[in-house]
Structure formats: structure tokens, C-alpha cells
Design a protein around this motif. Sequence first.
Motif, mmCIF file in Angstrom:
data_model
loop_
_atom_site.group_PDB
_atom_site.id
_atom_site.type_symbol
_atom_site.label_atom_id
_atom_site.label_comp_id
_atom_site.label_asym_id
_atom_site.label_seq_id
_atom_site.Cartn_x
_atom_site.Cartn_y
_atom_site.Cartn_z
ATOM 1 N N PRO A 10 -13.174 -8.679 10.036
ATOM 2 C CA PRO A 10 -13.817 -8.675 8.713
ATOM 3 C C PRO A 10 -14.186 -7.283 8.198
ATOM 4 O O PRO A 10 -14.421 -7.117 6.997
ATOM 5 N N LEU A 11 -14.249 -6.287 9.101
ATOM 6 C CA LEU A 11 -14.628 -4.937 8.686
ATOM 7 C C LEU A 11 -13.465 -4.168 8.086
ATOM 8 O O LEU A 11 -13.680 -3.153 7.417
ATOM 9 N N LEU A 12 -12.240 -4.637 8.312
ATOM 10 C CA LEU A 12 -11.056 -3.875 7.939
ATOM 11 C C LEU A 12 -10.455 -4.380 6.637
ATOM 12 O O LEU A 12 -10.415 -5.583 6.399
ATOM 13 N N PRO A 13 -9.976 -3.466 5.786
ATOM 14 C CA PRO A 13 -9.295 -3.910 4.561
ATOM 15 C C PRO A 13 -7.988 -4.606 4.916
ATOM 16 O O PRO A 13 -7.302 -4.225 5.862
ATOM 17 N N LYS A 14 -7.648 -5.630 4.164
ATOM 18 C CA LYS A 14 -6.468 -6.453 4.467
ATOM 19 C C LYS A 14 -5.266 -6.027 3.633
ATOM 20 O O LYS A 14 -5.403 -5.517 2.522
ATOM 21 N N LYS A 15 -4.084 -6.234 4.201
ATOM 22 C CA LYS A 15 -2.868 -6.020 3.437
ATOM 23 C C LYS A 15 -2.832 -7.018 2.282
ATOM 24 O O LYS A 15 -3.171 -8.182 2.457
ATOM 25 N N ARG A 16 -2.411 -6.551 1.127
ATOM 26 C CA ARG A 16 -2.417 -7.402 -0.060
ATOM 27 C C ARG A 16 -0.996 -7.658 -0.537
ATOM 28 O O ARG A 16 -0.202 -6.738 -0.702
ATOM 29 N N THR A 17 -0.688 -8.916 -0.715
ATOM 30 C CA THR A 17 0.577 -9.325 -1.319
ATOM 31 C C THR A 17 0.253 -10.116 -2.586
ATOM 32 O O THR A 17 -0.910 -10.323 -2.918
ATOM 33 N N TYR A 18 1.291 -10.535 -3.297
ATOM 34 C CA TYR A 18 1.075 -11.251 -4.553
ATOM 35 C C TYR A 18 1.949 -12.487 -4.613
ATOM 36 O O TYR A 18 3.039 -12.519 -4.036
ATOM 37 N N VAL A 54 -3.000 -11.972 -2.905
ATOM 38 C CA VAL A 54 -3.231 -12.766 -1.699
ATOM 39 C C VAL A 54 -3.432 -11.794 -0.539
ATOM 40 O O VAL A 54 -2.585 -10.924 -0.294
ATOM 41 N N ASP A 55 -4.552 -11.906 0.173
ATOM 42 C CA ASP A 55 -4.818 -11.033 1.311
ATOM 43 C C ASP A 55 -4.157 -11.576 2.568
ATOM 44 O O ASP A 55 -4.317 -12.750 2.911
ATOM 45 N N SER A 56 -3.414 -10.707 3.250
ATOM 46 C CA SER A 56 -2.799 -11.056 4.523
ATOM 47 C C SER A 56 -3.859 -10.999 5.623
ATOM 48 O O SER A 56 -4.847 -10.274 5.502
ATOM 49 N N PRO A 57 -3.674 -11.731 6.725
ATOM 50 C CA PRO A 57 -4.624 -11.605 7.848
ATOM 51 C C PRO A 57 -4.510 -10.260 8.566
ATOM 52 O O PRO A 57 -5.401 -9.884 9.316
ATOM 53 N N ASP A 58 -3.414 -9.519 8.361
ATOM 54 C CA ASP A 58 -3.221 -8.231 9.030
ATOM 55 C C ASP A 58 -3.947 -7.126 8.272
ATOM 56 O O ASP A 58 -3.856 -7.045 7.041
ATOM 57 N N PRO A 59 -4.670 -6.246 8.979
ATOM 58 C CA PRO A 59 -5.343 -5.137 8.302
ATOM 59 C C PRO A 59 -4.351 -4.077 7.855
ATOM 60 O O PRO A 59 -3.300 -3.887 8.476
ATOM 61 N N ARG A 60 -4.672 -3.396 6.766
ATOM 62 C CA ARG A 60 -3.818 -2.313 6.288
ATOM 63 C C ARG A 60 -4.363 -0.998 6.843
ATOM 64 O O ARG A 60 -5.185 -0.332 6.233
ATOM 65 N N MET A 61 -3.910 -0.642 8.012
ATOM 66 C CA MET A 61 -4.379 0.565 8.677
ATOM 67 C C MET A 61 -3.345 1.036 9.687
ATOM 68 O O MET A 61 -2.413 0.313 10.039
ATOM 69 N N PHE A 62 -3.494 2.277 10.131
ATOM 70 C CA PHE A 62 -2.714 2.827 11.238
ATOM 71 C C PHE A 62 -3.624 3.778 12.006
ATOM 72 O O PHE A 62 -4.565 4.355 11.439
ATOM 73 N N HIS A 160 3.017 4.421 4.134
ATOM 74 C CA HIS A 160 2.162 3.244 3.924
ATOM 75 C C HIS A 160 1.014 3.638 2.991
ATOM 76 O O HIS A 160 -0.142 3.737 3.425
ATOM 77 N N PRO A 161 1.307 3.850 1.712
ATOM 78 C CA PRO A 161 0.291 4.395 0.804
ATOM 79 C C PRO A 161 -0.894 3.474 0.563
ATOM 80 O O PRO A 161 -1.945 3.928 0.117
ATOM 81 N N ASP A 162 -0.749 2.181 0.849
ATOM 82 C CA ASP A 162 -1.859 1.252 0.619
ATOM 83 C C ASP A 162 -2.719 1.062 1.862
ATOM 84 O O ASP A 162 -3.601 0.205 1.891
ATOM 85 N N SER A 163 -2.469 1.851 2.922
ATOM 86 C CA SER A 163 -3.202 1.707 4.178
ATOM 87 C C SER A 163 -4.098 2.914 4.420
ATOM 88 O O SER A 163 -3.911 3.976 3.825
ATOM 89 N N PHE A 164 -5.075 2.757 5.307
ATOM 90 C CA PHE A 164 -5.924 3.875 5.682
ATOM 91 C C PHE A 164 -5.661 4.212 7.142
ATOM 92 O O PHE A 164 -5.140 3.399 7.917
ATOM 93 N N GLY A 165 -6.028 5.430 7.536
ATOM 94 C CA GLY A 165 -5.763 5.880 8.897
ATOM 95 C C GLY A 165 -7.030 6.232 9.650
ATOM 96 O O GLY A 165 -8.045 6.611 9.059
ATOM 97 N N ALA A 166 -6.959 6.110 10.973
ATOM 98 C CA ALA A 166 -8.089 6.468 11.835
ATOM 99 C C ALA A 166 -7.565 7.176 13.077
ATOM 100 O O ALA A 166 -6.538 6.785 13.641
ATOM 101 N N ILE A 167 -8.253 8.235 13.472
ATOM 102 C CA ILE A 167 -7.965 8.952 14.718
ATOM 103 C C ILE A 167 -9.145 8.728 15.652
ATOM 104 O O ILE A 167 -10.285 9.049 15.321
#
Length: 246
Positions: A10-18, A54-62, A160-167
Motif C-alpha cells: 500500500p505504500l508504493l505507487p501502482k502501475k497505471r493502465t487504462y 486502472v491501477d495494476s497490483p504491481d508497483p511502478r518502481m525499480f 520507465h518514465p512513469d516509475s520511481f527509483g530507490a537505492i
Amino acid sequence: LDTFLEQLRPLLPKKRTYRHGESLHYTGSRLDRRALARRAPINDLKVYRRREPVDSPDPRMFVTLVIDNSGSMQGEKIEESKKTALFWGRALKLMNVPFAIKYFDQEHADLKRFDQDYDDPVQKIKPNLMRVLNAKGSWTDISAPLEEAFTEMQQMRTAHPDSFGAIFVISDGDPNRGKVGPDLQAVIRKMQEEFVVMNFNLSHLENEVGNAHFYFGPKNVVNPRDFRQLPAESIRVLRTVLQDAF
């Protein structure tokens, strides 16, 4: 792991489709032919299906994991680091999150690239991780692998321009080669303008935890007492960090 993922998702932004829903509007690309037959005779132009997110269950991150393999990590620290790396690797794999793994001491190298499958038995990523992480490095240069990871993360963001990254840096927070002090702090702060950059600190020494707070910022340091405390402590810190990021 199941509890951790349940709390993390729930803390992570989700991939969005339409998709094109049932509601109608005046313009669009998906014509509702049944509505056209009913509405055209009365000059009602609301004949297109509305495009709905529509939000996918997969988070948009790397994510990139950067693991300290220097001599200061000998003993319990390196064993806890292995557990932490395997835990995060499994969690990211289950969430379908692209991730890379690096390790560093006086040098640095990849244990897993973004394009490699974590579970591929041919590439032997997990056995190599267990074999390579031995805490026998002569010194600690964290700036070089961080800067390399930063460049690769920027490339991933382009793909992946719609995703965020974490190190996530798994280390005792005590570099002694390359950039150190205010120079390293400035590098990390610059990276934190674009990505989440956190330290999973496995030290119980006050000065080493203090160094981690100096370099990464206190809110970006996870300092569990041992691996069993890692999931809960990670969620506590990530909740604040990710809320600030979004």
C-alpha cells in the motif's frame, strides 16, 4: 515475507493502465456504436466510451541494492547483510519490481543486472551472492558504486518514465576511501533529489550509526537490532520516506 509485502504494497505507487468503461462522453477514440444509433437522431454527441484509469497490483518502481563487502563488515554484519539482500531480492521478485545488486569494497562489481532473472539457475545469482560476500575487502569506497548505480538508475528512469527509483545501501556506514565526509554527503544529497537513497545499517556502534545519519540523513537510515527486526523497522522508515517522496 508475506506480512512484509502486505504492509509494503500500500505504500508504493501502482502501475497505471487504462480501459474504456461503460460511461460515455463527447470525444474519444472508442466509439460506442449502440449509443450512436440511439443518440445521433436527437443530436446527442455523447457517443464515445470514457477512458478510465486502472491501477495494476504491481508497483511502478525499480531498485538497486548496494552491499558493503569490506573488512569492517566481518562476522555478524556480513551474515546479516546476506540475509537482508536475499530478503529484499525475494520481495522485489515477488512484486515484479526490476532490480540490480552490486557489492563494493576497494572495488565494485555487479551481482545482478536489471536485465537478469534473479531465480535463473544458470546465472546462479543467489549462490554467487553467498560466495562473494565474505567481508575481506581492504577498504570501503562507497562513492564509486553509488555513482555507477545512479547513472544506471537514470537510464532505467528513461526506459520507465512513469516509475520511481530507490537505492538501498546495505552497509555499516563507515567509508574510508574515495569521497568521504562532506564530499560524499553532497553526492548522496544530490542523488536524493532524484531517487530514494537509503542505508540499511547493520552496525550496533554509535559512531557508525552516526556516520550513516550524517551521510544519508536520519530519516533515511534503517538500523534494526538484528535481521528479525529488519522487516518491521524497514516498514516504519519506508512509510515516512515514501510519503515524502510522493
